[in-house]
Motif scaffolding. Structure first.
Motif, PDB file in Angstrom:
ATOM      1  N   SER A   1      11.226  -9.393  -7.197  1.00  0.00           N
ATOM      2  CA  SER A   1      10.533  -8.425  -8.040  1.00  0.00           C
ATOM      3  C   SER A   1       9.497  -9.076  -8.950  1.00  0.00           C
ATOM      4  O   SER A   1       8.732  -8.374  -9.594  1.00  0.00           O
ATOM      5  N   ASP A   2       9.454 -10.409  -9.015  1.00  0.00           N
ATOM      6  CA  ASP A   2       8.447 -11.076  -9.838  1.00  0.00           C
ATOM      7  C   ASP A   2       7.039 -10.741  -9.369  1.00  0.00           C
ATOM      8  O   ASP A   2       6.146 -10.474 -10.178  1.00  0.00           O
ATOM      9  N   ALA A   3       6.831 -10.744  -8.077  1.00  0.00           N
ATOM     10  CA  ALA A   3       5.504 -10.432  -7.536  1.00  0.00           C
ATOM     11  C   ALA A   3       5.119  -8.993  -7.866  1.00  0.00           C
ATOM     12  O   ALA A   3       3.981  -8.718  -8.259  1.00  0.00           O
ATOM     13  N   GLU A   4       6.081  -8.090  -7.719  1.00  0.00           N
ATOM     14  CA  GLU A   4       5.807  -6.688  -8.052  1.00  0.00           C
ATOM     15  C   GLU A   4       5.530  -6.527  -9.538  1.00  0.00           C
ATOM     16  O   GLU A   4       4.653  -5.766  -9.941  1.00  0.00           O
ATOM     17  N   ARG A   5       6.278  -7.245 -10.361  1.00  0.00           N
ATOM     18  CA  ARG A   5       6.094  -7.173 -11.799  1.00  0.00           C
ATOM     19  C   ARG A   5       4.715  -7.698 -12.192  1.00  0.00           C
ATOM     20  O   ARG A   5       4.056  -7.152 -13.069  1.00  0.00           O
ATOM     21  N   GLU A   6       4.259  -8.752 -11.537  1.00  0.00           N
ATOM     22  CA  GLU A   6       2.936  -9.298 -11.823  1.00  0.00           C
ATOM     23  C   GLU A   6       1.834  -8.319 -11.435  1.00  0.00           C
ATOM     24  O   GLU A   6       0.849  -8.155 -12.154  1.00  0.00           O
ATOM     25  N   LYS A   7       2.002  -7.648 -10.285  1.00  0.00           N
ATOM     26  CA  LYS A   7       1.016  -6.641  -9.864  1.00  0.00           C
ATOM     27  C   LYS A   7       0.946  -5.499 -10.870  1.00  0.00           C
ATOM     28  O   LYS A   7      -0.134  -5.049 -11.239  1.00  0.00           O
ATOM     29  N   ALA A   8       2.105  -5.032 -11.312  1.00  0.00           N
ATOM     30  CA  ALA A   8       2.138  -3.930 -12.278  1.00  0.00           C
ATOM     31  C   ALA A   8       1.526  -4.358 -13.602  1.00  0.00           C
ATOM     32  O   ALA A   8       0.797  -3.592 -14.241  1.00  0.00           O
ATOM     33  N   GLY A   9       1.803  -5.607 -14.006  1.00  0.00           N
ATOM     34  CA  GLY A   9       1.217  -6.121 -15.247  1.00  0.00           C
ATOM     35  C   GLY A   9      -0.293  -6.220 -15.169  1.00  0.00           C
ATOM     36  O   GLY A   9      -1.000  -5.897 -16.129  1.00  0.00           O
ATOM     37  N   ALA A  10      -0.810  -6.659 -14.039  1.00  0.00           N
ATOM     38  CA  ALA A  10      -2.263  -6.772 -13.853  1.00  0.00           C
ATOM     39  C   ALA A  10      -2.917  -5.394 -13.866  1.00  0.00           C
ATOM     40  O   ALA A  10      -3.985  -5.213 -14.469  1.00  0.00           O
ATOM     41  N   ALA A  11      -2.281  -4.425 -13.225  1.00  0.00           N
ATOM     42  CA  ALA A  11      -2.833  -3.066 -13.216  1.00  0.00           C
ATOM     43  C   ALA A  11      -2.836  -2.488 -14.630  1.00  0.00           C
ATOM     44  O   ALA A  11      -3.798  -1.837 -15.045  1.00  0.00           O
ATOM     45  N   ARG A  12      -1.758  -2.718 -15.381  1.00  0.00           N
ATOM     46  CA  ARG A  12      -1.683  -2.214 -16.746  1.00  0.00           C
ATOM     47  C   ARG A  12      -2.727  -2.888 -17.627  1.00  0.00           C
ATOM     48  O   ARG A  12      -3.375  -2.240 -18.439  1.00  0.00           O
ATOM     49  N   ALA A  13      -2.925  -4.185 -17.469  1.00  0.00           N
ATOM     50  CA  ALA A  13      -3.917  -4.910 -18.264  1.00  0.00           C
ATOM     51  C   ALA A  13      -5.322  -4.401 -17.970  1.00  0.00           C
ATOM     52  O   ALA A  13      -6.135  -4.244 -18.884  1.00  0.00           O
ATOM     53  N   ALA A  14      -5.612  -4.125 -16.707  1.00  0.00           N
ATOM     54  CA  ALA A  14      -6.937  -3.614 -16.345  1.00  0.00           C
ATOM     55  C   ALA A  14      -7.153  -2.224 -16.940  1.00  0.00           C
ATOM     56  O   ALA A  14      -8.257  -1.874 -17.353  1.00  0.00           O
ATOM     57  N   ARG A  15      -6.097  -1.454 -16.998  1.00  0.00           N
ATOM     58  CA  ARG A  15      -6.205  -0.093 -17.502  1.00  0.00           C
ATOM     59  C   ARG A  15      -6.312  -0.073 -19.031  1.00  0.00           C
ATOM     60  O   ARG A  15      -6.971   0.789 -19.602  1.00  0.00           O
ATOM     61  N   THR A  16      -5.647  -1.003 -19.689  1.00  0.00           N
ATOM     62  CA  THR A  16      -5.613  -0.978 -21.148  1.00  0.00           C
ATOM     63  C   THR A  16      -6.493  -2.035 -21.791  1.00  0.00           C
ATOM     64  O   THR A  16      -6.503  -2.156 -23.002  1.00  0.00           O
ATOM     65  N   ARG A  17      -7.214  -2.793 -20.991  1.00  0.00           N
ATOM     66  CA  ARG A  17      -8.068  -3.838 -21.561  1.00  0.00           C
ATOM     67  C   ARG A  17      -9.159  -3.178 -22.387  1.00  0.00           C
ATOM     68  O   ARG A  17      -9.834  -2.250 -21.965  1.00  0.00           O
TER      69      ARG A  17
END
Length: 186
Positions: free
Chosen positions: A43-59
């Motif tokens: 789930s680390d890879a999935e967690r990293e993808k979700a984190g990147a998507a959230r960062a792009a959305r909230t940057r």
């Protein structure tokens, strides 16, 4: 304390059974820990993808912030929330008395219809939460500004055009009672 001293506190557990049970529990705990670590790696890879998507959305860059800050103006409503009622279906059509009470400019309103009475036989509209809140805000604001005749006109319009339910009916009665008492005191 021995088993002979108090029979209620005595436990009959053999030391061999305890040792076997403890060893089994320890092995089961180790297996569970290994399984959890393996699942976490997946789930680390999935967690990293979700984190990147959230960062792009909230940057929010400094330039974006400064641009928004420069364009920001506070919305100030001083007796004008009732104007939102003009866009309702059926729309609120204030009378000349209402207009003079709230100091509305003649160009602010549609002069084609100035009646707030319902047409005979017209079906009442179901009042949704957004409209209920808007009417309540308009009534509250005009009440605060001591424009009691304007509040009465909105109440009459709302009673004639919208279906009643228990909550709505109780709110309207409360408004009417407050306005009546203030108008009699004045």
């Amino acid at each position: 304390m021995s088993a002979e001293a108090d029979p209620f506190l005595a436990l009959d557990v053999s030391t061999d059974d305890y040792a076997t049970t403890a060893a089994h529990d320890q092995k089961a705990g180790t297996d569970a820990t290994l399984a959890a670590v393996e699942a976490e790696d997946d789930s680390d890879a999935e967690r990293e993808k979700a984190g990147a998507a959230r960062a792009a959305r909230t940057r929010y860059t400094e330039e974006d912030f400064l641009a928004q800050k420069a364009s920001y103006t506070a919305r100030i409503d001083e007796g004008s929330i009732w104007r939102q009622l003009l866009r309702f279906e059926p729309p609120f059509r204030p009378s000349e008395t209402f207009r003079s009470t709230v100091n509305a400019a003649p160009g602010d309103l549609d002069n084609s219809v100035s009646s707030t009475t319902a047409e005979p036989g017209a079906a009442k509209t179901k009042l949704d939460k957004k409209h209920h809140q808007t009417i309540q805000a308009a009534v509250s604001e005009l009440y605060f500004l001591e424009r009691y005749t304007a509040v009465q006109e909105i109440i009459i319009w709302a009673k004639e055009h919208f279906e009643k339910d228990k909550k709505w009916d109780a709110q309207v009665k409360k408004w009417e009672a407050k306005v009546e008492s203030k108008m009699q005191a004045a």
